[in-house]
Design a protein around this motif. Structure first.
Motif, PDB file in Angstrom:
ATOM      1  N   PRO A 148       0.830  -1.204   0.000  1.00 15.78           N
ATOM      2  CA  PRO A 148       0.000   0.000   0.000  1.00 15.78           C
ATOM      3  C   PRO A 148       0.864   1.254   0.000  1.00 15.78           C
ATOM      4  O   PRO A 148       2.059   1.194   0.326  1.00 15.78           O
ATOM      5  CB  PRO A 148      -0.792  -0.130   1.306  1.00 15.78           C
ATOM      6  CG  PRO A 148       0.096  -0.943   2.201  1.00 15.78           C
ATOM      7  CD  PRO A 148       0.803  -1.908   1.293  1.00 15.78           C
ATOM      8  N   PRO A 149       0.290   2.405  -0.362  1.00 13.72           N
ATOM      9  CA  PRO A 149       1.060   3.664  -0.342  1.00 13.72           C
ATOM     10  C   PRO A 149       1.674   3.903   1.031  1.00 13.72           C
ATOM     11  O   PRO A 149       1.026   3.731   2.061  1.00 13.72           O
ATOM     12  CB  PRO A 149      -0.007   4.722  -0.674  1.00 13.72           C
ATOM     13  CG  PRO A 149      -1.052   3.984  -1.440  1.00 13.72           C
ATOM     14  CD  PRO A 149      -1.088   2.608  -0.869  1.00 13.72           C
ATOM     15  N   GLY A 150       2.939   4.273   1.021  1.00 14.76           N
ATOM     16  CA  GLY A 150       3.657   4.491   2.272  1.00 14.76           C
ATOM     17  C   GLY A 150       4.363   3.260   2.783  1.00 14.76           C
ATOM     18  O   GLY A 150       5.177   3.354   3.707  1.00 14.76           O
ATOM     19  N   GLY A 151       4.082   2.108   2.198  1.00 14.38           N
ATOM     20  CA  GLY A 151       4.738   0.873   2.633  1.00 14.38           C
ATOM     21  C   GLY A 151       5.125   0.005   1.462  1.00 14.38           C
ATOM     22  O   GLY A 151       5.018  -1.219   1.535  1.00 14.38           O
ATOM     23  N   THR A 152       5.552   0.614   0.368  1.00 10.96           N
ATOM     24  CA  THR A 152       5.853  -0.137  -0.850  1.00 10.96           C
ATOM     25  C   THR A 152       7.288  -0.652  -0.854  1.00 10.96           C
ATOM     26  O   THR A 152       8.171  -0.129  -0.167  1.00 10.96           O
ATOM     27  CB  THR A 152       5.625   0.731  -2.096  1.00 10.96           C
ATOM     28  OG1 THR A 152       6.488   1.872  -2.036  1.00 10.96           O
ATOM     29  CG2 THR A 152       4.181   1.186  -2.183  1.00 10.96           C
TER      30      THR A 152
END
Length: 465
Positions: free
Chosen positions: A71-75
């Motif tokens: 997810p965005p922020g944890g790619t």
């Protein structure tokens, strides 16, 4: 845990050093996209195609596609090789070589966690399954999404092996989502037999509303209805938090909706209703009055709640002796332990023991009962039972049924205090078929009062299956 259940497949090879080098590089490549060692001649270090493919796992060298996973922020950016991926997954084959294939060098996958995506790639590249409890559900999702059936099956096997009352409700929800009927059935077996433990688990509060309704509707739940009611209120409080609602009584009733009518409140003991449900505030005044009338009036009102108690599960009994007897100098109890070891060929839940009682008229006994696995206590209870002087067996129960896994020996023990002379079993059997379950028995070193396979106490194991 994953290593014990799914050890890495070992390839027989004379070049054992090359195998260990490949394994070391795979581990390193879980977090680092390093090129292969040895410059232009690295291929000569690895004698098999499997080992050479393993070197390419999460490796930038010759990569012709990249995935931005998470997810965005944890790619995490993961390199891939289209040919290897297409050989391992029909979805990747269609993505890279199908009629609608897109010529893109970067593919975004926001709905899969990076560790689970890497676990799937490790299987595709290295033919190795590396699962752990924290990521197995997400790995199953990835395996289902990209149609990697053998990895999906391994995930389901892992979940079935680690299934317990603590996680059964959550896994039930996930098994329905992933359309895994075998896992769903295993979850129901645990939830039915250990219902009170499952309903009181933290995981119960994490299930979705549809799974909540299916559990509350369950006819075979082996639980008091007051426990079901309390569990539903705990779920409602958690659901209020998920919806950013204050956990007030009105909001709990709101989030429960029609599911509250699946709780069989009229089937509670009157004392439980009066001291619990009636004072919870969740029921309306009319509902409370009508249920009180249901308990007490000869002319009962119509209720939206189901009034019939749940059937629960019928306990089964494994009887290990072919006859019993008594003699003037047997069977005596002076603080010594009667014990027997047993194993089963499928998962069962031990609810208690059947014991022999006095051979000299009626008597009351105190029984300290225990169940152990490899010397570690799993359940203990001190309980009293009344013996009427007959040769019948008398049941003693644990607080909760205990989950017993197949092909492992467990130790059932009891220390009795009461009338010294009792009946005892004889002509014992080493193997007993009870319904669909096969029990095996062997002597226990904990037994200091004479009980063994051929004779003694603990004639019955009471179980659910």
């Amino acid at each position: 845990m994953a290593a014990e259940l799914f050890p890495a497949k070992k390839l027989v090879s004379s070049a054992s050093s090359s195998s260990s080098s490949a394994a070391s590089l795979q581990q390193q490549n879980l977090s680092n996209n390093n090129p292969a060692p040895g410059g232009c001649s690295w291929q000569g270090l690895y004698p098999t195609i499997r080992e050479r493919n393993s070197v390419m796992f999460n490796n930038e060298m010759m990569a012709d596609v990249h995935f931005v996973v998470g997810p965005p922020g944890g790619t995490q950016r993961v390199p891939g090789h289209k040919y290897v991926l297409a050989v391992g997954s029909s979805v990747f084959h269609a993505m890279f070589y199908g009629e609608l294939a897109e010529d893109t060098e970067e593919i975004r996958i926001p709905d899969v966690e990076p560790p689970s995506f890497l676990a799937m790639l490790k299987y595709i590249y290295c033919d190795e399954i590396d699962l752990c409890a924290d990521t197995v559900l997400a790995t199953l999702y990835a395996a289902k999404k990209y149609i990697v059936p053998h990895l999906a099956r391994a995930c389901v096997n892992f979940l079935e092996t680690s299934l317990s009352a603590k996680n059964a409700c959550v896994l039930l929800s996930q098994s329905c989502l992933f359309e895994e009927p075998d896992l769903t059935q295993r979850c129901w077996e645990v939830i039915d037999a250990q219902a009170e433990l499952a309903l009181r688990s933290e995981g119960f509060c994490d299930i979705d509303a549809q799974t909540l309704e299916s559990i509350l509707r369950r006819e075979t739940l082996n639980a008091k209805e007051m426990v079901v009611f309390e569990a539903a209120l705990s779920w409602a409080e958690a659901e209020c938090q998920r919806r950013d609602l204050p956990p007030s009584i009105d909001n709990k009733r709101l989030v429960l909706g029609k599911a509250i009518y699946l709780i069989r409140i009229p089937a509670m003991a009157l004392e439980d209703f009066a001291n619990g449900a009636a004072q919870s505030g969740v029921l309306t005044l009319n509902e409370t009055n009508d249920i009180f009338l249901w308990f007490t009036a000869s002319r009962k009102p119509e209720l939206l709640f189901c009034t019939k108690p749940r059937k629960g599960l019928a306990p089964q009994r494994c009887h290990r002796f072919q006859s019993c007897a008594y003699r003037s100098n047997q069977w005596r109890y002076r603080g010594r332990c009667d014990s027997i070891q047993f194993a089963v060929d499928r998962r069962v839940f031990i609810a208690g023991f059947g014991l022999y009682g006095s051979s000299c008229g009626s008597a009351e006994y105190s029984a300290k009962m225990e169940l152990k696995r490899q010397g570690v206590p799993m359940a203990q209870r001190v309980i009293k039972f009344f013996s009427d002087g007959s040769s019948s067996t008398f049941p003693v129960w644990f607080d909760y049924p205990v989950q017993i896994e197949p092909d492992t020996f467990y130790t059932a023990s009891v220390v009795l205090d009461g009338n010294e002379l009792s009946y005892f079993g004889q002509e014992g059997m080493t193997e007993v078929q009870s319904g669909k379950v096969t029990f095996q028995f062997q002597c226990s070193s904990d037994s200091t009062n004479g009980t063994g396979v051929q004779g003694g106490q603990i004639p019955e194991l009471i179980f659910y299956a």
